[in-house]
Write an enzyme that holds these catalytic residues in place. Structure first.
Site, PDB file in Angstrom:
ATOM      1  CG  ASP A  23      -1.752   1.260   1.472  1.00 50.43           C
ATOM      2  OD1 ASP A  23      -2.358   1.790   0.573  1.00 50.43           O
ATOM      3  OD2 ASP A  23      -1.602   1.961   2.669  1.00 50.43           O
ATOM      4  CG  ASP A  57      -2.004   7.475   0.707  1.00 51.19           C
ATOM      5  OD1 ASP A  57      -1.310   8.643   0.755  1.00 51.19           O
ATOM      6  OD2 ASP A  57      -2.556   7.016  -0.444  1.00 51.19           O
TER       7      ASP A  57
END
Length: 283
Positions: free
Chosen positions: A78, A80
């Site tokens: 991922d 963020d």
């Protein structure tokens, strides 16, 4: 034979010795200044070990065997709050005084309280209407930083032959820059619509949600004939769970409780490249 790997920025010998005694470890191997491997531990001591590690602020991971990193095929991440230190959409909103509104929705989505990620993203992006594209550049240059250990994790994975995949519910404006910066093999994220140099408040095309993340990982796994035991997947929010479910090495990084509960491994205090201590590395 079960091994236990302990990690913390500041390892305390007395704490290691206590856990080694609880786990009836046959020996202790140093893995550098911030990690040790306890050999041939009692698998029945997991609950007590967990309680001790939480008290001592240490990360722990049990392994039946220590495999070679090069036997894995994919490192999926991922963006963020995982690869990077911020939630990009919150920082864009901050540029126009709307961070409080946007971050409240972000937090609820990450905790799993908002079940429809796409709907939450549409609501947040709508609040960005009228923001100049220059604000995104400012966020990237001034606020976005790689999380500790990110660069080393990616570089070492690539050196050992893994394909690196960045899958984000965020935006291509940032993922494409990170792809070039880190030499990532593939990135998938959402496209912000722009007109006359400002954001329209809309997303172009299909939204990369939890299912989208999982789909991109499965597509790459299919291309590489990679099974779950050859996949490392790292995330922090609820929309990472479907992706992480396809990886044997599912890693919750500084994650929300719902993610820590479902991931096989967690890094709560160690940097991202703490993942490397779980494997044997090629030289």
């Amino acid at each position: 034979m079960t091994h236990l790997i302990l990690q913390a920025p500041n390892l305390v010998s007395a704490n290691i010795e206590k856990i080694a005694a609880i786990a009836s470890a046959a020996g202790v191997q140093e893995l550098g200044n911030t990690a040790v491997r306890l050999l041939d531990v009692d698998d029945q001591a997991r609950t007590e070990v967990q309680a001790c590690c939480e008290e001592f602020r240490m990360d722990y991971a049990f392994f039946e065997q220590i495999t070679r990193l090069r036997d894995c095929r994919i490192l999926a991440m991922d963006m963020d709050s995982t690869l990077v230190n911020i939630e990009c959409i919150d920082e864009i909103a901050d540029m126009v005084g709307r961070k409080e509104q946007v971050s409240a929705i972000t937090e609820a989505a990450m905790r799993g309280e908002i079940k429809d990620f796409s709907e939450s993203l549409i609501r947040r992006v709508a609040l960005l209407k009228g923001v100049p594209v220059s604000a995104l550049e400012q966020v990237y240059e001034e606020r976005l930083r790689l999380n500790p250990g990110a660069g080393n994790l990616v570089a070492t994975a690539k050196r050992n032959g893994l394909k690196t995949l960045l899958v984000s519910g965020g935006f291509t404006f940032f993922t494409e820059r990170l792809k070039e910066r880190l030499g990532l093999d593939a990135c998938h994220a959402n496209v912000l619509e722009v007109a006359d140099g400002v954001l329209t408040g809309r997303v172009v095309g299909d939204i990369v949600d939890a299912q989208g993340k999982a789909g991109h990982l499965l597509a790459l796994a299919g291309q590489l004939s990679a099974g779950p035991e050859q996949i490392i997947a790292v995330g922090d929010g609820a929309n990472d769970l479907k992706m992480m479910a396809h990886a044997h090495f599912s890693v919750a990084y500084r994650a929300k409780p719902v993610v820590r509960e479902q991931a096989r491994y967690a890094l709560n205090v160690a940097p991202l490249d703490g993942i490397l201590n779980w494997f044997r590395l090629s030289h």
